[in-house]
Design an enzyme around this catalytic site. Sequence first.
Site, PDB file in Angstrom:
ATOM      1  N   HIS A 187    -184.684 -95.086 -41.803  1.00 22.75           N
ATOM      2  CA  HIS A 187    -185.780 -96.185 -42.437  1.00 22.75           C
ATOM      3  C   HIS A 187    -186.986 -95.622 -43.179  1.00 22.75           C
ATOM      4  O   HIS A 187    -187.156 -95.913 -44.248  1.00 22.75           O
ATOM      5  CB  HIS A 187    -186.237 -97.242 -41.497  1.00 22.75           C
ATOM      6  CG  HIS A 187    -185.442 -98.206 -40.820  1.00 22.75           C
ATOM      7  ND1 HIS A 187    -184.618 -99.010 -41.689  1.00 22.75           N
ATOM      8  CD2 HIS A 187    -184.866 -98.720 -39.566  1.00 22.75           C
ATOM      9  CE1 HIS A 187    -183.667 -99.885 -41.014  1.00 22.75           C
ATOM     10  NE2 HIS A 187    -184.218 -99.790 -39.539  1.00 22.75           N
ATOM     11  N   GLU A 209    -180.994-100.900 -43.299  1.00 22.25           N
ATOM     12  CA  GLU A 209    -180.238-100.851 -41.922  1.00 22.25           C
ATOM     13  C   GLU A 209    -179.170 -99.790 -42.245  1.00 22.25           C
ATOM     14  O   GLU A 209    -179.067 -98.841 -41.483  1.00 22.25           O
ATOM     15  CB  GLU A 209    -179.872-102.027 -41.466  1.00 22.25           C
ATOM     16  CG  GLU A 209    -179.400-102.052 -39.930  1.00 22.25           C
ATOM     17  CD  GLU A 209    -180.421-101.803 -39.123  1.00 22.25           C
ATOM     18  OE1 GLU A 209    -181.670-101.960 -39.357  1.00 22.25           O
ATOM     19  OE2 GLU A 209    -180.079-101.266 -37.923  1.00 22.25           O
ATOM     20  N   HIS A 238    -183.150 -93.085 -35.712  1.00 24.54           N
ATOM     21  CA  HIS A 238    -182.838 -94.402 -36.319  1.00 24.54           C
ATOM     22  C   HIS A 238    -184.027 -94.933 -37.352  1.00 24.54           C
ATOM     23  O   HIS A 238    -183.869 -95.051 -38.535  1.00 24.54           O
ATOM     24  CB  HIS A 238    -182.607 -95.588 -35.262  1.00 24.54           C
ATOM     25  CG  HIS A 238    -182.101 -96.934 -35.837  1.00 24.54           C
ATOM     26  ND1 HIS A 238    -181.101 -97.391 -36.203  1.00 24.54           N
ATOM     27  CD2 HIS A 238    -183.243 -97.936 -36.460  1.00 24.54           C
ATOM     28  CE1 HIS A 238    -181.177 -98.553 -36.837  1.00 24.54           C
ATOM     29  NE2 HIS A 238    -182.334 -99.060 -36.750  1.00 24.54           N
ATOM     30  N   GLU A 239    -185.382 -94.935 -36.870  1.00 27.77           N
ATOM     31  CA  GLU A 239    -186.588 -95.351 -37.630  1.00 27.77           C
ATOM     32  C   GLU A 239    -186.763 -94.126 -38.505  1.00 27.77           C
ATOM     33  O   GLU A 239    -187.369 -94.746 -39.664  1.00 27.77           O
ATOM     34  CB  GLU A 239    -187.542 -95.432 -36.412  1.00 27.77           C
ATOM     35  CG  GLU A 239    -187.375 -96.575 -35.562  1.00 27.77           C
ATOM     36  CD  GLU A 239    -186.840 -97.850 -36.042  1.00 27.77           C
ATOM     37  OE1 GLU A 239    -187.179 -98.301 -37.148  1.00 27.77           O
ATOM     38  OE2 GLU A 239    -186.358 -98.816 -35.374  1.00 27.77           O
TER      39      GLU A 239
END
Lengths: 492, 492
Positions: B265, B291, B261-262
Amino acid sequence: MGACATLEDRFRRAALIGEAAGILSWDRAVVMPEGSAAARAEQMAALGLVGREILTAADMADLLDAAGQEPLDDWQTANLREMRRDWVRAAAIPPRLIEARARANAACEMAWRTARPASDYPAVLPLLEDVVRLTVEAGQAWSAAQDLPLYDALLDGFEPGGRSRDIEPVFDDLAAFLPGLIGAAIERQATRPPRPIEGPFPVDRQEALGRRFMAALGFDFDKGRLDVSHHPFTGGATDDIRITTRYDEADFLTGLYAVLHETGHARYASGLPQRWRRMPIGRARGMTLHESQSLLIEMQACRGGAFLAWAAPLMAETFGGEGPAWSADNLLALVTRVERGYIRVDADEVTYPAHVILRYRLEQAILAGDLPLADLPGAWNDGMAALLGIRPPDDRRGCLQDIHWYSGAWGYFPTYTLGAMAAAQLYAAAKAADATIEPALAEGDFAPLYAWLGPNVHEQGSRYGTGELLERATGRPLDAAAFKAHLKARYL
Amino acid sequence: MGACATLEDRFRRAALIGEAAGILSWDRAVVMPEGSAAARAEQMAALGLVGREILTAADMADLLDAAGQEPLDDWQTANLREMRRDWVRAAAIPPRLIEARARANAACEMAWRTARPASDYPAVLPLLEDVVRLTVEAGQAWSAAQDLPLYDALLDGFEPGGRSRDIEPVFDDLAAFLPGLIGAAIERQATRPPRPIEGPFPVDRQEALGRRFMAALGFDFDKGRLDVSHHPFTGGATDDIRITTRYDEADFLTGLYAVLHETGHARYASGLPQRWRRMPIGRARGMTLHESQSLLIEMQACRGGAFLAWAAPLMAETFGGEGPAWSADNLLALVTRVERGYIRVDADEVTYPAHVILRYRLEQAILAGDLPLADLPGAWNDGMAALLGIRPPDDRRGCLQDIHWYSGAWGYFPTYTLGAMAAAQLYAAAKAADATIEPALAEGDFAPLYAWLGPNVHEQGSRYGTGELLERATGRPLDAAAFKAHLKARYL
């Protein structure tokens, strides 16, 4: 709001910007990825410019004058004096030069990181030329603003009030005194060489032991950290004091004594007057006193028999050491071994001044234009031969070993030896004032020592000049007498 | 220098100050000692004030007007638009309020850190009252400056152009659609429950696997880091992108998917237009798109069968896993399990919107003054019961679970679900544009996916509004259709 209060507000803000820069510097040395160096240099330059702008606002001269007319107590008066000093130095340097220096210093330092292990001085030479050119430019600006010789103008940035004319005779004295002492000490230790202690010494245990000693020294882990970096240092910010060390599995003493040294710096930083935090008067007085506090702990206290009576069993227990090699006497012999070596940061306290005197003389010659940088390696090696009788086999162990010049810190080196002298003088005065200090160390108790250092040094901040502070604390101006007496007592 | 160039200089400097704040924020979450929090808040406040001063200099209005008269290309025009927006928002908030918010938010966040594990909402309530009071004050200032309703004025700080009137119908639609889907998905998975995988999963191997996946995703470790923090996040600065995760020896999937997830980003941050770095136009468009980039990687790509065909054997190899529990199909079932739970950050993508809708409705009521903070715990629990059919047994698993409100981030929550919708819409468009994207994932190759995301999303920076960017990239304005279709396809 009065002029003094307005000034305090501004200096507080500049200090906070400086604290942010302190955390960013720690980050750069400890965790930053290599590829982020250029971006970090831009960030640091921006913080430097912002800090300068706060200190050089158009109304500062008027505010400083107006504050001088307000009713001020002693501390406020001294604070105003330090504010004026900051203002003069900040205003002397144009923003363009701040940015140029930040970039040149960062670029050279990054190149040096590669050039040093490769022993490749030519690779870093053009970048070092830039650094020196801009350093001289800044030094000339401070020289004009403060009416000081070029070298003193640079030195003054690290050691306010430090002057070559005061340093020269002391360094000449030491340069004459030390060779004989070094020879005698080496001869003496050859008659009873210390027993070696056997590793490996696991890093996690080294770290645990370092933390144990930091706790004994009163380091506040709720407002500080211990980490690892290539070169040990103390940094961080108010209420966030960060020290670093490095570990070698074959030798735990080097990393451990670096921890003790940096904890000495840290205790000074955390002991500064709370009432004046973030004010110029609340800062450490200068690098001489800062170094005196690290060396007082590392050299005077922790390489002494009292401390080792307490510490030696803890060292043995930590690493499962047994037998006579782990006795306090043998460990004392190990941590006071004298050896002529190439590397300053590995040097003992007897040979250390030779390293400093060499750098001091070389940087004076370079800044004066008398020594072209291309000739530095040869001049370095000649100087080592003259001062210590050894010649570095390569530049990695010669003129490439220290980060200072490559990162733009010119005029810094003398403070190491001035600090060693101050440490000896302060420690002698402390012991004379309180006979329980050394017996307490034998119990791992630093409280009596800090009970003296607190009011006499730490809590004074920058209220007095280094010389005046030392005279008030020890009854004498700074000289080499206590340092020489200490070396003779310990090594002969 | 022309007005536009002058503005670019100033915004570059403000961005550098922001980068310093980014490193300090990372530091606070990852390494800062607890006792340094108050000092850090002062440092952050000082940086915030300095940044504000740069953006609100007296001549900014004139410069912005003058720049509008210069010949500008499309990008410069868009950059000027974003500069004006920044200026309007910065100028709306007086320095006193910036400082007060920085202090109140920091104090409340620190209290929350203790109150959450203790499930002690009353302990943090008075500090939260301060935060909300100051948040409303700031929101009213932005509301007046931008002619927006209070809630939208806050939302606009995280998602420029985000408006409640656009969110309401979508959230109502999802709130009606999801309960049926959740029930059906849970029923369906009960007929073939996934096999559990057995730990413990050593942290060092979890980290190594995370780094392996980060490398596959193209994370540049020379300009970024992976660390540990209480709550995973992406932060840092230009050329220094820092992600965090957390490890649980009993469950490696949670920490690993946080890394994925990160990294989503991080790739967005590193893919922003280099030509416009440190310019407003060069920034990420807003939290919805940010997001969308993390959820596209985590939810759309990495919780899909193609990715797991490649990843499952690597997971098994890393932990020595064997047998049918470690098959790609079973791991897919494990990472797409639907469960009604109390904790948002642990929620699956089907129940997640309910958590967001609850918070969105509650923060609107609180900011409008319709819900006293003292009544928040009850309202929270009632809302959970209504939306998900479960009632938190304590506030730790209720209104104390998220840091956002306690650290002053009001109006942020909707962007999570808007981002999930955008992720589904972008991923569908990407796959439609390039049929090799999913087959490449089955080889651990994200290059085709990023070849589409780069020009369509990352390299656009803030050139367009979120809505326009999505319409250009996908041919449609943002709606819930792709998200609903995705959920139906994956879970029914």
